[in-house]
Design an enzyme around this catalytic site. Structure first.
Site, PDB file in Angstrom:
ATOM      1  N   ASP A 150       0.844  -1.206   0.000  1.00 13.79           N
ATOM      2  CA  ASP A 150       0.000   0.000   0.000  1.00 13.79           C
ATOM      3  C   ASP A 150       0.872   1.247   0.000  1.00 13.79           C
ATOM      4  O   ASP A 150       1.940   1.271   0.620  1.00 13.79           O
ATOM      5  CB  ASP A 150      -0.930   0.001   1.225  1.00 13.79           C
ATOM      6  CG  ASP A 150      -2.069   0.997   1.064  1.00 13.79           C
ATOM      7  OD1 ASP A 150      -2.311   1.471  -0.062  1.00 13.79           O
ATOM      8  OD2 ASP A 150      -2.709   1.325   2.081  1.00 13.79           O
ATOM      9  N   ASN A 203      -9.963  -4.178  -6.817  1.00 15.32           N
ATOM     10  CA  ASN A 203      -9.092  -3.231  -7.538  1.00 15.32           C
ATOM     11  C   ASN A 203      -9.489  -3.020  -9.006  1.00 15.32           C
ATOM     12  O   ASN A 203      -9.010  -2.089  -9.657  1.00 15.32           O
ATOM     13  CB  ASN A 203      -7.620  -3.663  -7.462  1.00 15.32           C
ATOM     14  CG  ASN A 203      -6.976  -3.390  -6.111  1.00 15.32           C
ATOM     15  OD1 ASN A 203      -6.052  -4.091  -5.685  1.00 15.32           O
ATOM     16  ND2 ASN A 203      -7.447  -2.365  -5.403  1.00 15.32           N
TER      17      ASN A 203
HETATM   18  C1  FPP Z   1      -1.541  -0.314  -3.474  1.00 17.00           C
HETATM   19  O1  FPP Z   1      -1.115   1.022  -3.505  1.00 17.00           O
HETATM   20  C2  FPP Z   1      -0.961  -1.073  -4.572  1.00 17.00           C
HETATM   21  C3  FPP Z   1      -1.669  -1.752  -5.522  1.00 17.00           C
HETATM   22  C4  FPP Z   1      -3.142  -1.841  -5.516  1.00 17.00           C
HETATM   23  C5  FPP Z   1      -0.987  -2.459  -6.635  1.00 17.00           C
HETATM   24  C6  FPP Z   1       0.249  -3.223  -6.268  1.00 17.00           C
HETATM   25  C7  FPP Z   1       0.840  -3.761  -7.493  1.00 17.00           C
HETATM   26  C8  FPP Z   1       2.138  -3.738  -7.826  1.00 17.00           C
HETATM   27  C9  FPP Z   1       3.208  -3.228  -6.949  1.00 17.00           C
HETATM   28  C10 FPP Z   1       2.496  -4.214  -9.198  1.00 17.00           C
HETATM   29  C11 FPP Z   1       3.293  -5.447  -9.345  1.00 17.00           C
HETATM   30  C12 FPP Z   1       3.338  -6.368  -8.200  1.00 17.00           C
HETATM   31  C13 FPP Z   1       4.210  -7.401  -8.090  1.00 17.00           C
HETATM   32  C14 FPP Z   1       4.102  -8.273  -6.899  1.00 17.00           C
HETATM   33  C15 FPP Z   1       5.252  -7.699  -9.094  1.00 17.00           C
HETATM   34  P1  FPP Z   1      -2.196   2.148  -3.792  1.00 17.00           P
HETATM   35  O2  FPP Z   1      -2.248   2.377  -5.267  1.00 17.00           O
HETATM   36  O3  FPP Z   1      -3.496   1.782  -3.178  1.00 17.00           O
HETATM   37  O4  FPP Z   1      -1.535   3.365  -3.055  1.00 17.00           O
HETATM   38  P2  FPP Z   1      -2.282   4.637  -2.449  1.00 17.00           P
HETATM   39  O5  FPP Z   1      -3.076   4.141  -1.273  1.00 17.00           O
HETATM   40  O6  FPP Z   1      -1.147   5.516  -2.033  1.00 17.00           O
HETATM   41  O7  FPP Z   1      -3.119   5.234  -3.539  1.00 17.00           O
END
Ligand code: FPP
Length: 245
Positions: free
Chosen positions: A25, A73
């Site tokens: 996150d 998501n």
């Molecule tokens: C949460 O941060 C992150 C996600 C929903 C996506 C995570 C995916 C990756 C890192 C891509 C690839 C993964 C791997 C394991 C290779 P957010 O977007 O909710 O952050 P925020 O709360 O700051 O908006």
């Protein structure tokens, strides 16, 4: 980590969690603070995953599970979903090259059936390579929801029950119907990014997990943050409903 490791020598390995799970996150906020598009935050987050997986493997952790993409998501803008899927594809393609060399097992937890064809192929390939090895296992939760996992497990159990293949149900048996079948429950769940909730992550498996929350945004997460979480975990008194000995 040197201090903690030497502490462990006397205390035994029980202070080192066998299974660490992480809710990724803070990618979006990390990017925003730098004036970058959210997708740049996900790219940085994917790099952090690679770094932290290697760190955990070298530390002697057996299982690392990350929450990369939830069943919820899909509500995000199409470009963001496509960027995340692209990063996962890139990661899986690279994993196919390196897993054999590094003896890493990789498992995808979630409903892969609606994922793009190319990703499904890579998931099968990495699952197949994983059968050749024992040792460190990375689990990536993809199109995963904790409640969804429980409902699917219940449906699969009902099928077996109706067909007469099983006549009873225990907690252990039910665990065998989960995506996480065969994987020990997480000892430690870490959530970076400042929020203090599980967000539908490992609802069944987290019953007795120790939870550690930190304000560090996932792309900034380092081995020192893993060390700090493990040190906090080691201070906890895990009683599993019993009393202190
Ligand atoms: C949460 O941060 C992150 C996600 C929903 C996506 C995570 C995916 C990756 C890192 C891509 C690839 C993964 C791997 C394991 C290779 P957010 O977007 O909710 O952050 P925020 O709360 O700051 O908006």
């Amino acid at each position: 980590m040197a201090l903690l490791k030497s502490d462990m020598a006397g205390e035994g390995a029980k202070v080192l969690p066998r299974h660490i799970a992480i809710i990724l996150d803070g990618n979006g906020r990390w990017a925003k603070r730098r004036g970058l598009p959210r997708t740049a935050g996900h790219a940085a987050g994917a790099e952090t995953f690679r770094r932290i997986a290697t760190y955990c493997k070298d530390l002697g952790i057996d299982y690392l599970t990350v929450y990369a993409f939830s069943t919820e998501n899909w509500k995000r803008p199409r470009e963001e979903v496509e960027a995340i899927m692209g990063l996962l594809g890139k990661y899986l393609r690279e994993a196919v090259e390196t897993m054999e060399r590094d003896h890493i097992r990789l498992k995808i937890l979630g409903d892969a059936s609606i994922l793009p064809e190319s990703l499904r192929g890579l998931i099968h390939e990495t699952a197949d390579i994983s059968t050749h090895y024992e040792g460190f296992q990375a689990n990536v939760c993809l199109n995963y929801g904790g409640r969804d996992e429980i409902v699917r497990a219940a449906l699969r159990f009902a099928e077996d029950y109706r067909a007469g293949r099983v006549s009873t149900l225990t907690e252990d048996m039910f665990s065998g119907y989960m995506y996480s079948a065969g994987i020990p429950d997480p000892d430690l769940i870490i959530r970076p990014g400042g929020e203090k909730r599980l967000s539908n992550f490992l609802m069944w498996e987290s019953a007795y997990s120790e939870l550690v929350f930190t304000d560090v945004l996932w792309p900034d997460f380092t081995g020192a943050d893993i060390d700090a979480a493990i040190a906090e975990y080691a201070r906890r008194d895990r009683r599993f409903g019993g009393i202190k000995k």
